[in-house]
Design a protein around this motif. Sequence first.
Motif, PDB file in Angstrom:
ATOM      1  N   UNK A 197      38.686  19.951 -38.974  1.00 13.62           N
ATOM      2  CA  UNK A 197      39.753  19.361 -39.773  1.00 13.62           C
ATOM      3  C   UNK A 197      40.883  20.391 -39.888  1.00 13.62           C
ATOM      4  N   UNK A 198      41.601  20.551 -38.779  1.00  9.39           N
ATOM      5  CA  UNK A 198      42.680  21.532 -38.687  1.00  9.39           C
ATOM      6  C   UNK A 198      43.950  20.846 -38.187  1.00  9.39           C
ATOM      7  N   UNK A 199      45.008  21.628 -38.067  1.00 16.45           N
ATOM      8  CA  UNK A 199      46.268  21.129 -37.495  1.00 16.45           C
ATOM      9  C   UNK A 199      46.606  21.900 -36.227  1.00 16.45           C
ATOM     10  N   UNK A 200      45.578  22.262 -35.469  1.00 11.15           N
ATOM     11  CA  UNK A 200      45.761  23.125 -34.300  1.00 11.15           C
ATOM     12  C   UNK A 200      46.340  22.380 -33.100  1.00 11.15           C
ATOM     13  N   UNK A 201      46.957  23.160 -32.214  1.00  9.30           N
ATOM     14  CA  UNK A 201      47.486  22.644 -30.959  1.00  9.30           C
ATOM     15  C   UNK A 201      46.825  23.327 -29.766  1.00  9.30           C
ATOM     16  N   UNK A 202      45.634  23.849 -30.001  1.00  5.61           N
ATOM     17  CA  UNK A 202      44.855  24.471 -28.925  1.00  5.61           C
ATOM     18  C   UNK A 202      43.388  24.381 -29.299  1.00  5.61           C
ATOM     19  N   UNK A 203      42.491  24.368 -28.289  1.00  4.90           N
ATOM     20  CA  UNK A 203      41.070  24.222 -28.619  1.00  4.90           C
ATOM     21  C   UNK A 203      40.519  25.443 -29.347  1.00  4.90           C
ATOM     22  N   UNK A 204      39.786  25.189 -30.413  1.00  2.00           N
ATOM     23  CA  UNK A 204      39.106  26.235 -31.168  1.00  2.00           C
ATOM     24  C   UNK A 204      37.639  26.330 -30.758  1.00  2.00           C
ATOM     25  N   UNK A 205      36.991  25.174 -30.688  1.00  2.66           N
ATOM     26  CA  UNK A 205      35.568  25.106 -30.388  1.00  2.66           C
ATOM     27  C   UNK A 205      35.406  24.842 -28.896  1.00  2.66           C
ATOM     28  N   UNK A 206      34.722  25.741 -28.202  1.00  2.90           N
ATOM     29  CA  UNK A 206      34.578  25.630 -26.752  1.00  2.90           C
ATOM     30  C   UNK A 206      33.233  25.014 -26.382  1.00  2.90           C
ATOM     31  N   UNK A 229      39.233  20.822 -29.918  1.00  3.79           N
ATOM     32  CA  UNK A 229      38.041  21.177 -29.142  1.00  3.79           C
ATOM     33  C   UNK A 229      38.330  21.196 -27.639  1.00  3.79           C
ATOM     34  N   UNK A 230      37.498  21.911 -26.925  1.00  7.42           N
ATOM     35  CA  UNK A 230      37.541  22.013 -25.474  1.00  7.42           C
ATOM     36  C   UNK A 230      37.311  20.634 -24.840  1.00  7.42           C
ATOM     37  N   UNK A 231      38.183  20.173 -23.944  1.00  5.40           N
ATOM     38  CA  UNK A 231      37.961  18.874 -23.290  1.00  5.40           C
ATOM     39  C   UNK A 231      36.631  18.780 -22.551  1.00  5.40           C
ATOM     40  N   UNK A 232      36.059  19.922 -22.146  1.00  5.58           N
ATOM     41  CA  UNK A 232      34.760  19.903 -21.473  1.00  5.58           C
ATOM     42  C   UNK A 232      33.666  19.336 -22.374  1.00  5.58           C
TER      43      UNK A 232
END
Length: 323
Positions: A197-206, A229-232
């Motif tokens: 529950x963030x406002x990030x513009x990049x994956x945090x959880x890989x 999150x990581x698209x993977x």
Amino acid sequence: MLIIDEQTAGHLLDAQEAFHAVEETFAAMARGQARNFPVVREALGHADALYGFKSGFDSAGATLGLKAGGYWPHNAEHGLTNHQSSVFLFDPDTGRPTAMVSGNHLTAMRTAAACAVSIRHLARTDADTLGIVGAGHQAVYQLRAAAAQRRFERVVAWNRTPGRLTELAAAAEALGLAFETPPLHRLGHEADVIVTITSCHEPLLMAEHVGPGTHLACMGTDTAGKQEIDPLILQQAQVFTDEAAQAVGLGECQHAVDAGQLDVERIQALGDVVTGQCAGRTAAGDITVFDGTGVGLQDLSVARRVAARALEAGRGQHIHFGH
């Protein structure tokens, strides 16, 4: 027309009521009884704000309306909540406005409720560790709603600014849950359910952080360009959402679809799980992801319940508005 302020809305909507309203909305959408209209969401070019509209009609609940508002990232400097919104309800038979409800508390409650519905229907029944990534305004709402869905024993939480985790720690303690603040990679490995529950513009959880059997509820990505999150992870998971078209345009799915790591046909509606049209989790080792983009029908459903309770309790302000 009935006008309900923020304080009154907060008194009239609890977590259980919000859960049932949102779960019913998922079911109505799955049955074709409710539909969301296209979302309008734009950067204002002023105050770094995002502003927009979410709207829809639920024929099963006779609910028509819209939510207007967005995200003002500098509001904390003014002692205000970053998310600001108002919900407007209309009589579906005549088009007349029936209620205006302050939407800040409602938004946090319905977002947490949608997360809770996903945990109820997708997480492993033996899940005992809850992970929370993020410590903004909505994080405590998410923790409380999620904790009600499983027999969790502890909470592991992470935030870019660790000092902001004190409210989450207090909420966990109030629920009798142990609270730890491990590094993000360890949180991913130890948590059975993870709420972002963030406002990030990049994956945090890989992808390498997430083990078999994990359920992820990604609740922060609701705008083109945002990502948690990581698209993977989506490539490896069973993927569910509130509305597929919105998830592809605004949610976590946007990145995996754009990268060719997720076929749109693999994105399943959580409402189909709620109504039994889809099995949901099929094995204990499955990774499941709920891409919670937030749909207008959820806002309208909780606002309708607040308006009904306000009428019963004689709360709110009535004004004459039109003919």
